[in-house]
Write a protein that holds these residues in place. Structure first.
Motif, PDB file in Angstrom:
ATOM      1  N   LEU A 186     -28.404 -42.559 -24.908  1.00  6.98           N
ATOM      2  CA  LEU A 186     -27.548 -41.635 -24.143  1.00  6.98           C
ATOM      3  C   LEU A 186     -26.675 -40.801 -25.063  1.00  6.98           C
ATOM      4  O   LEU A 186     -26.515 -39.600 -24.882  1.00  6.98           O
ATOM      5  CB  LEU A 186     -26.662 -42.417 -23.174  1.00  6.98           C
ATOM      6  N   GLU A 187     -26.119 -41.463 -26.092  1.00  7.33           N
ATOM      7  CA  GLU A 187     -25.254 -40.747 -27.027  1.00  7.33           C
ATOM      8  C   GLU A 187     -26.035 -39.630 -27.719  1.00  7.33           C
ATOM      9  O   GLU A 187     -25.556 -38.498 -27.852  1.00  7.33           O
ATOM     10  CB  GLU A 187     -24.712 -41.735 -28.053  1.00  7.33           C
ATOM     11  N   LEU A 188     -27.250 -39.960 -28.115  1.00 10.84           N
ATOM     12  CA  LEU A 188     -28.111 -38.975 -28.779  1.00 10.84           C
ATOM     13  C   LEU A 188     -28.412 -37.794 -27.841  1.00 10.84           C
ATOM     14  O   LEU A 188     -28.405 -36.630 -28.238  1.00 10.84           O
ATOM     15  CB  LEU A 188     -29.413 -39.677 -29.178  1.00 10.84           C
ATOM     16  N   MET A 189     -28.661 -38.115 -26.584  1.00  9.33           N
ATOM     17  CA  MET A 189     -28.955 -37.057 -25.599  1.00  9.33           C
ATOM     18  C   MET A 189     -27.748 -36.169 -25.363  1.00  9.33           C
ATOM     19  O   MET A 189     -27.859 -34.952 -25.300  1.00  9.33           O
ATOM     20  CB  MET A 189     -29.385 -37.689 -24.267  1.00  9.33           C
ATOM     21  N   ILE A 190     -26.588 -36.807 -25.219  1.00  9.71           N
ATOM     22  CA  ILE A 190     -25.370 -36.045 -24.921  1.00  9.71           C
ATOM     23  C   ILE A 190     -25.003 -35.155 -26.099  1.00  9.71           C
ATOM     24  O   ILE A 190     -24.718 -33.974 -25.934  1.00  9.71           O
ATOM     25  CB  ILE A 190     -24.217 -37.003 -24.550  1.00  9.71           C
ATOM     26  N   ASP A 191     -25.065 -35.721 -27.313  1.00 10.55           N
ATOM     27  CA  ASP A 191     -24.694 -34.928 -28.492  1.00 10.55           C
ATOM     28  C   ASP A 191     -25.616 -33.733 -28.675  1.00 10.55           C
ATOM     29  O   ASP A 191     -25.208 -32.693 -29.177  1.00 10.55           O
ATOM     30  CB  ASP A 191     -24.703 -35.802 -29.751  1.00 10.55           C
ATOM     31  N   ASN A 192     -26.884 -33.896 -28.290  1.00 18.41           N
ATOM     32  CA  ASN A 192     -27.840 -32.808 -28.496  1.00 18.41           C
ATOM     33  C   ASN A 192     -28.114 -32.007 -27.220  1.00 18.41           C
ATOM     34  O   ASN A 192     -28.958 -31.114 -27.223  1.00 18.41           O
ATOM     35  CB  ASN A 192     -29.159 -33.367 -29.048  1.00 18.41           C
ATOM     36  N   GLU A 193     -27.409 -32.376 -26.148  1.00 22.26           N
ATOM     37  CA  GLU A 193     -27.573 -31.697 -24.852  1.00 22.26           C
ATOM     38  C   GLU A 193     -29.033 -31.618 -24.421  1.00 22.26           C
ATOM     39  O   GLU A 193     -29.568 -30.555 -24.126  1.00 22.26           O
ATOM     40  CB  GLU A 193     -26.946 -30.301 -24.900  1.00 22.26           C
TER      41      GLU A 193
ATOM     42  N   LYS B  98     -47.626 -40.706 -33.023  1.00 17.02           N
ATOM     43  CA  LYS B  98     -48.220 -40.438 -31.705  1.00 17.02           C
ATOM     44  C   LYS B  98     -47.239 -40.875 -30.617  1.00 17.02           C
ATOM     45  O   LYS B  98     -46.672 -41.970 -30.717  1.00 17.02           O
ATOM     46  CB  LYS B  98     -49.535 -41.204 -31.555  1.00 17.02           C
ATOM     47  N   PRO B  99     -47.064 -40.031 -29.592  1.00 14.30           N
ATOM     48  CA  PRO B  99     -46.107 -40.413 -28.547  1.00 14.30           C
ATOM     49  C   PRO B  99     -46.592 -41.615 -27.750  1.00 14.30           C
ATOM     50  O   PRO B  99     -47.758 -41.664 -27.352  1.00 14.30           O
ATOM     51  CB  PRO B  99     -46.038 -39.162 -27.652  1.00 14.30           C
ATOM     52  N   ILE B 100     -45.702 -42.596 -27.570  1.00 19.14           N
ATOM     53  CA  ILE B 100     -46.091 -43.790 -26.820  1.00 19.14           C
ATOM     54  C   ILE B 100     -45.212 -44.037 -25.592  1.00 19.14           C
ATOM     55  O   ILE B 100     -45.573 -44.784 -24.696  1.00 19.14           O
ATOM     56  CB  ILE B 100     -46.090 -45.053 -27.715  1.00 19.14           C
ATOM     57  N   ASP B 101     -44.083 -43.402 -25.548  1.00 24.03           N
ATOM     58  CA  ASP B 101     -43.180 -43.615 -24.404  1.00 24.03           C
ATOM     59  C   ASP B 101     -42.127 -42.500 -24.417  1.00 24.03           C
ATOM     60  O   ASP B 101     -42.078 -41.706 -25.361  1.00 24.03           O
ATOM     61  CB  ASP B 101     -42.503 -44.995 -24.514  1.00 24.03           C
ATOM     62  N   ILE B 102     -41.311 -42.475 -23.366  1.00 23.61           N
ATOM     63  CA  ILE B 102     -40.278 -41.439 -23.323  1.00 23.61           C
ATOM     64  C   ILE B 102     -39.060 -41.936 -22.549  1.00 23.61           C
ATOM     65  O   ILE B 102     -39.197 -42.695 -21.577  1.00 23.61           O
ATOM     66  CB  ILE B 102     -40.841 -40.131 -22.698  1.00 23.61           C
ATOM     67  N   TYR B 103     -37.889 -41.576 -23.011  1.00 21.90           N
ATOM     68  CA  TYR B 103     -36.643 -41.845 -22.286  1.00 21.90           C
ATOM     69  C   TYR B 103     -36.266 -40.620 -21.457  1.00 21.90           C
ATOM     70  O   TYR B 103     -36.290 -39.503 -21.975  1.00 21.90           O
ATOM     71  CB  TYR B 103     -35.491 -42.101 -23.259  1.00 21.90           C
ATOM     72  N   PHE B 104     -35.928 -40.834 -20.186  1.00 19.57           N
ATOM     73  CA  PHE B 104     -35.390 -39.761 -19.347  1.00 19.57           C
ATOM     74  C   PHE B 104     -33.919 -40.063 -19.054  1.00 19.57           C
ATOM     75  O   PHE B 104     -33.597 -41.171 -18.616  1.00 19.57           O
ATOM     76  CB  PHE B 104     -36.136 -39.672 -18.016  1.00 19.57           C
ATOM     77  N   ARG B 105     -33.080 -39.052 -19.273  1.00 18.54           N
ATOM     78  CA  ARG B 105     -31.652 -39.267 -19.014  1.00 18.54           C
ATOM     79  C   ARG B 105     -31.409 -39.610 -17.550  1.00 18.54           C
ATOM     80  O   ARG B 105     -30.575 -40.442 -17.224  1.00 18.54           O
ATOM     81  CB  ARG B 105     -30.858 -38.013 -19.389  1.00 18.54           C
ATOM     82  N   SER B 106     -32.192 -38.970 -16.662  1.00 18.98           N
ATOM     83  CA  SER B 106     -31.968 -39.202 -15.236  1.00 18.98           C
ATOM     84  C   SER B 106     -32.196 -40.665 -14.859  1.00 18.98           C
ATOM     85  O   SER B 106     -31.671 -41.142 -13.855  1.00 18.98           O
ATOM     86  CB  SER B 106     -32.876 -38.299 -14.417  1.00 18.98           C
TER      87      SER B 106
ATOM     88  N   THR C 105     -11.424 -26.844 -15.318  1.00 17.12           N
ATOM     89  CA  THR C 105     -12.708 -26.336 -15.819  1.00 17.12           C
ATOM     90  C   THR C 105     -13.231 -27.200 -16.962  1.00 17.12           C
ATOM     91  O   THR C 105     -14.412 -27.556 -17.005  1.00 17.12           O
ATOM     92  CB  THR C 105     -12.545 -24.875 -16.283  1.00 17.12           C
ATOM     93  N   PHE C 106     -12.339 -27.589 -17.871  1.00 14.92           N
ATOM     94  CA  PHE C 106     -12.744 -28.420 -18.999  1.00 14.92           C
ATOM     95  C   PHE C 106     -13.210 -29.795 -18.519  1.00 14.92           C
ATOM     96  O   PHE C 106     -14.271 -30.291 -18.899  1.00 14.92           O
ATOM     97  CB  PHE C 106     -11.567 -28.566 -19.971  1.00 14.92           C
ATOM     98  N   LEU C 107     -12.417 -30.392 -17.647  1.00 12.48           N
ATOM     99  CA  LEU C 107     -12.729 -31.741 -17.155  1.00 12.48           C
ATOM    100  C   LEU C 107     -14.079 -31.764 -16.415  1.00 12.48           C
ATOM    101  O   LEU C 107     -14.910 -32.651 -16.626  1.00 12.48           O
ATOM    102  CB  LEU C 107     -11.595 -32.207 -16.237  1.00 12.48           C
TER     103      LEU C 107
ATOM    104  N   LEU D 195     -19.495 -33.847 -16.591  1.00 12.98           N
ATOM    105  CA  LEU D 195     -20.896 -33.623 -16.226  1.00 12.98           C
ATOM    106  C   LEU D 195     -21.786 -33.795 -17.466  1.00 12.98           C
ATOM    107  O   LEU D 195     -22.811 -34.457 -17.424  1.00 12.98           O
ATOM    108  CB  LEU D 195     -21.070 -32.218 -15.635  1.00 12.98           C
ATOM    109  N   LYS D 196     -21.337 -33.205 -18.560  1.00 16.06           N
ATOM    110  CA  LYS D 196     -22.114 -33.269 -19.793  1.00 16.06           C
ATOM    111  C   LYS D 196     -22.219 -34.709 -20.299  1.00 16.06           C
ATOM    112  O   LYS D 196     -23.289 -35.187 -20.658  1.00 16.06           O
ATOM    113  CB  LYS D 196     -21.431 -32.388 -20.842  1.00 16.06           C
ATOM    114  N   ARG D 197     -21.087 -35.435 -20.307  1.00 13.59           N
ATOM    115  CA  ARG D 197     -21.068 -36.770 -20.914  1.00 13.59           C
ATOM    116  C   ARG D 197     -21.583 -37.842 -19.961  1.00 13.59           C
ATOM    117  O   ARG D 197     -22.234 -38.784 -20.401  1.00 13.59           O
ATOM    118  CB  ARG D 197     -19.659 -37.170 -21.345  1.00 13.59           C
ATOM    119  N   ALA D 198     -21.278 -37.730 -18.687  1.00 13.69           N
ATOM    120  CA  ALA D 198     -21.516 -38.877 -17.809  1.00 13.69           C
ATOM    121  C   ALA D 198     -22.338 -38.555 -16.566  1.00 13.69           C
ATOM    122  O   ALA D 198     -22.585 -39.437 -15.751  1.00 13.69           O
ATOM    123  CB  ALA D 198     -20.177 -39.482 -17.405  1.00 13.69           C
ATOM    124  N   ASN D 199     -22.765 -37.282 -16.432  1.00  9.60           N
ATOM    125  CA  ASN D 199     -23.580 -36.910 -15.277  1.00  9.60           C
ATOM    126  C   ASN D 199     -22.836 -37.132 -13.954  1.00  9.60           C
ATOM    127  O   ASN D 199     -23.416 -37.541 -12.956  1.00  9.60           O
ATOM    128  CB  ASN D 199     -24.893 -37.708 -15.285  1.00  9.60           C
TER     129      ASN D 199
END
Ligand SMILES: *Cc1c(COP(=O)(O)O)cnc(C)c1O
Length: 489
Positions: free
Chosen positions: A83-90, A102-110, A415-417, A422-426
Motif C-alpha cells: 500500500l505504501e508503495l502504491m500511495i507514494d507512486n500514486e 515473468k508476471p505471476i500475480d498482481i496486487y490491486f489497491r481496491s 481541500t487539503f484534507l 483519499l490519496k492515502r486511505a481511499n
C-alpha cells in the motif's frame, strides 16, 4: 494466486483487442510482455486512450506504446508495504514477477484498501417483501397499495396529517411553490447554505431567489438575516411570497423564531427537510412546522427508495392539489381533459414498496448515524475541530457528520484534507455545500448575512463531511479515525 493470464498481452495486441480485454475483465490494467513472456510494462486504459488520440487507429498495436518503467515486486510483501508503495507512486496496481521476470500475480489497491464512501444506501431486508407483493399483484404503476401505504405510514411517522409520495424531493419543493402560487418575478427567500435543489424550483417558476445566511447556533438559516430580508423587501413594497428553509445534515433550523417571523410578515414557509428525516426540534419532527415539509429518498439520504420524495402538509387541500398536479393535472371527465399545467412527479408503486421497508428501520438508522458522529467526536478530540452543533432541545439525525477546522488553530484546509485522505486511505470526505449566493447559477442574487461577516461562507471555507453510512462497522469507523489523525497531527 490470481488467474492473471487473461490480462497478459504482447505487443501484437491491437488497440481494439486491448479495449475488449479491459471491458471483459473489469480490471483497469493489462500486463505487456515480450515474445519470451517477460514483463515490459503495465498498460492502463488511459495509456490506450492516449495512443488513440495520437492518430493511431483501433487496428494499430501496442507496439506504438512508449517504453515505460513500471513498478513491480519480485516476491510477496505485506499489505501495508505494498500500500505504501502504491500511495507514494500514486498507482493502483503492482504486478509480481518471478526470477525470469515473468508476471505471476498482481496486487490491486481496491482489494487491499476498500473504498469508504460518504453515504451509501443501507437496506433492511424488509423492502423486498413489499416489492415482491407489487410484482405478484402486478401493481407496476405510479399508483397502488404501496404508494397509499407509504404515504399513510409516513404521515404517522412524522405526526402530520397528509403526505404525497413523489419522484424526488426537488419535485416536492417545486409543487409547494406552485401551490403557493409563486409567479414570475416573485421574491422567494431561501437558505444560502444548502444543496442547489433547494433553490432550483424557484428558477423553474421564474421567481427571484434571495439568499439568507446561516447562524453559528445551528449552521442553518439565521433568523436575524431573515428578518433583515423580510423588512427590507416589505419596505420596498415587494413582500416575499415564500421562505424555503433547509435543515442541513440532520440539524433543524431555529423554527420558533422563523415561524414567528413568517407570521409577523405573513409569508408561508416550505421546510426543506430532505436531509433531516428522523430529526426533532423541541420534540416535533422537522418538516412539520411550516406550511409544507419536503423530504428526499435519494440514494445517499438516511433512508432511500433509490430516488423519491415526499411532500407533507397539515392542509388537506394542499396535498390533494399536489396529487392532482403530480399526475398530469387530469380533470375529472370521462376522457382526457386538462385545464391546468401538470407534471409527471408521482412515485411508482415499486419504489414506494422500498420506502415502506426502509421506514420500518428509520429510527435504527438515526441511532446508527448518531453513533458514528459520537464516535468521531470522542476520538478526534482536538481543540481546532468544531463539530456541527446540536442546540439543547434538538435531536439531529446526524445524517452526515460535519466538522469545521478552525483556521485560527490549524493550517489544514478542507481541500487539503479531502485530497490527502483519499490519496492515502481511499476514504471519501466532502466539502460542505457551497453557499448558493456564491454559485455562478445564481450570480447577482441578493444576499442577507447574519452579521458583518458571512457565516455560511466561513463554514464552507472551513468544513468537511465525514463518511456517515449507517452500515459502517467498528473497524471502518476506526480506520477513518486513525487516518484522520495521521493527517491532522
Ligand atoms: C437531496 C436534497 C434535495 C433534493 O432531493 P432529491 O430527492 O434528490 O430531488 C433537496 N434539498 C436538500 C437540502 C437535499 O440535500
Amino acid at each position: 494466486m490470481k488467474n492473471i493470464a487473461q490480462i497478459v498481452v504482447n505487443e501484437g495486441c491491437s488497440v481494439k483487442n486491448a479495449f475488449e480485454i479491459l471491458n471483459k475483465t473489469g480490471k483497469r490494467i493489462l500486463l505487456l510482455v515480450d515474445n519470451e513472456g517477460c514483463f515490459q510494462r503495465t498498460v492502463t486504459d488511459g495509456d490506450i486512450r492516449r495512443l488513440l488520440i495520437n492518430f493511431n487507429s483501433l487496428e494499430s498495436t501496442l507496439k506504438s506504446l512508449e517504453p515505460q518503467k513500471s513498478i513491480v515486486v519480485n516476491k510477496k510483501h505485506t499489505d501495508s508495504e505494498i500500500l505504501e508503495l502504491m500511495i507514494d507512486n500514486e498507482i493502483g496496481e503492482i504486478p509480481i514477477v518471478d526470477k525470469a521476470n515473468k508476471p505471476i500475480d498482481i496486487y490491486f489497491r481496491s482489494e487491499l484498501q476498500p473504498y469508504i464512501s460518504l453515504s451509501l444506501p443501507h437496506m433492511s431486508g424488509n423492502e423486498l417483501e413489499f416489492v415482491e407483493e407489487a410484482f405478484d399483484t402486478n401493481w407496476i404503476a405510479p399508483v397502488g397499495p404501496n404508494v397509499d401505504g407509504f404515504e399513510n405510514e409516513f404521515s404517522n411517522y412524522v405526526d402530520n396529517h397528509f403526505s404525497v409520495a413523489l419522484s424526488c424531493g426537488t419535485a416536492a419543493i417545486h409543487l409547494a411553490l406552485r401551490i403557493l402560487n409563486i409567479k414570475s418575478g416573485d421574491i422567494v427567500l431561501c437558505s444560502s447554505f444548502s444543496f442547489v435543489a433547494s433553490a432550483n424550483p424557484i428558477l423553474y417558476e421564474h421567481a427571484i431567489p434571495v439568499f439568507i445566511d446561516s447562524e453559528p447556533k445551528t449552521w442553518n438559516m439565521s433568523p436575524v438575516a431573515l428578518e433583515k430580508a423580510l423588512e427590507s423587501y416589505s419596505l420596498k413594497g415587494n413582500k416575499p411570497k415564500a421562505i424555503v428553509v433547509a435543515h442541513l445534515y440532520g440539524q433543524s433550523a431555529d423554527m420558533e423564531k422563523i415561524i414567528n417571523l413568517s407570521k409577523i410578515y405573513d409569508v408561508p414557509i416550505i421546510e426543506d427537510a430532505a436531509e433531516s428525516l428522523g430529526s426533532l426540534h423541541k420534540g416535533k419532527h422537522t418538516g412539520t412546522f411550516g406550511d409544507f415539509g419536503v423530504f428526499s429518498f435519494n440514494g445517499n439520504k438516511i433512508i432511500t427508495t433509490s430516488g423519491g420524495g415526499m411532500l407533507i402538509s397539515k392542509n388537506k387541500d394542499f396535498i390533494d392539489k399536489a396529487k392532482f398536479l403530480s399526475t398530469q393535472a387530469k380533470d375529472s371527465a370521462p376522457y382526457y381533459e386538462h385545464s391546468e399545467l401538470g407534471f409527471n412527479y408521482r412515485m411508482s408503486n415499486i419504489l414506494a414498496g422500498i420506502g415502506r421497508g426502509q421506514l420500518k428501520i428509520l429510527d435504527q438508522r438515526v441511532r446508527e448515524r448518531r453513533d458514528i458522529f459520537q464516535f468521531y467526536r470522542e476520538n478526534l478530540n482536538y481543540d481546532f475541530l468544531d463539530w456541527m452543533p446540536e442546540p439543547k432541545g434538538d435531536f439531529s439525525s446526524r445524517w452526515l457528520s460535519a466538522v469545521s477546522l478552525n483556521p485560527k488553530n490549524t493550517e489544514i484546509t478542507p481541500t487539503f484534507l479531502i485530497k490527502e485522505i483519499l490519496k492515502r486511505a481511499n476514504i471519501e470526505l466532502r466539502h460542505v455545500w457551497k453557499p448558493l449566493h456564491r454559485q455562478p447559477l445564481f450570480k447577482g442574487a441578493d444576499y442577507f448575512s447574519h452579521s458583518e461577516e458571512s457565516f455560511c461562507d466561513f463554514i464552507f471555507q472551513t468544513s468537511v463531511c465525514l463518511p456517515s453510512t449507517s452500515s459502517m462497522d467498528d473497524e471502518q469507523k476506526k480506520y477513518v479515525v486513525s487516518n484522520m489523525k495521521k493527517i491532522l497531527t
